[in-house]
Design a protein around this motif. Structure first.
Motif, PDB file in Angstrom:
ATOM      1  N   GLU A  47       0.818  -1.200   0.000  1.00 61.15           N
ATOM      2  CA  GLU A  47       0.000   0.000   0.000  1.00 61.15           C
ATOM      3  C   GLU A  47       0.862   1.265   0.000  1.00 61.15           C
ATOM      4  OE1 GLU A  47      -3.524   2.122   2.629  1.00 61.15           O
ATOM      5  OE2 GLU A  47      -2.887   0.097   3.135  1.00 61.15           O
ATOM      6  N   GLN A  48       1.958   1.255   0.761  1.00 55.66           N
ATOM      7  CA  GLN A  48       2.829   2.438   0.825  1.00 55.66           C
ATOM      8  C   GLN A  48       3.403   2.758  -0.556  1.00 55.66           C
ATOM      9  OE1 GLN A  48       6.208   2.061   3.457  1.00 55.66           O
ATOM     10  NE2 GLN A  48       6.661   4.245   3.387  1.00 55.66           N
ATOM     11  N   PRO A  88       8.802   3.573  -0.125  1.00 54.48           N
ATOM     12  CA  PRO A  88       9.335   2.562   0.792  1.00 54.48           C
ATOM     13  C   PRO A  88      10.831   2.361   0.522  1.00 54.48           C
ATOM     14  CG  PRO A  88       7.373   1.740  -0.339  1.00 54.48           C
ATOM     15  CD  PRO A  88       7.742   3.052  -0.973  1.00 54.48           C
TER      16      PRO A  88
END
Length: 185
Positions: A47-48, A88
């Motif tokens: 998701e990040q 990330p």
């Protein structure tokens, strides 16, 4: 209501299945894809990362809209927002997004006559590159364009040193273009 007859369609499916079977040999060692295969954890996009890519895409679009509206300052600010997106750790997509943004920022700066600032963006992008990619190749292409522009500013100068410098800048531009071509080959 009349019933739907699928007999001709069903016959076509049988013929198609026979053709596929005839074209497949026993030597074909490719594993058949499974419709129910679960994504391996290392292949999943978190998701990040998805959020970071979405933000970068939207800032990039904003920059293009500002460019088309003749608002280079706002376009530059939007591209700088792309560079500030938090990805990330270790995401290769981050390298690609940032390289693309630096190339775009360099072109915007060059259009404003800020060749040195544009080259600084290219140098930063190349220094941060962890692998060769289309986006790194584009950094070299923009580098060549900047060098070409710098050489063009020296055209018509009467000093012999300026003519020599212009030739050197054009030579460096060719080296940059060749590097881009080599990466994309």
């Amino acid at each position: 209501m009349r019933p739907l007859h699928l007999r001709p369609f069903g016959s076509c499916l049988v013929v198609l299945a026979l053709l596929v079977a005839a074209c497949t040999t026993a030597e074909d060692s490719r594993p058949a894809p499974r419709a129910t295969q679960v994504t391996a954890p290392e292949d999943a996009i978190g998701e990040q990362l998805m959020l970071a890519l979405s933000q970068a895409k939207n800032f990039h679009h904003k920059a293009k809209v500002y460019m088309s509206d003749g608002k280079p300052e706002l376009a530059i600010a939007a591209v700088k927002d792309v560079l500030a997106v938090a990805f990330p750790p270790g995401a290769p997509e981050a390298d690609d997004v940032r390289a693309d943004a630096r190339a775009m920022l360099a072109k915007l700066l060059l259009a404003r006559g800020e060749a040195d600032a544009a080259m600084s963006e290219i140098d930063a992008g190349l220094a941060a590159a962890t692998r060769e990619s289309f986006f790194v190749a584009n950094l070299y292409t923009v580098r060549g364009e900047i060098l070409e522009a710098q050489a063009a500013t020296l055209d018509g100068a009467t000093a012999p040193a300026d003519a020599t410098r212009a030739r050197e800048l054009r030579r460096q531009a060719i080296v940059a273009f060749d590097k881009s071509i080599a990466i994309n080959s």
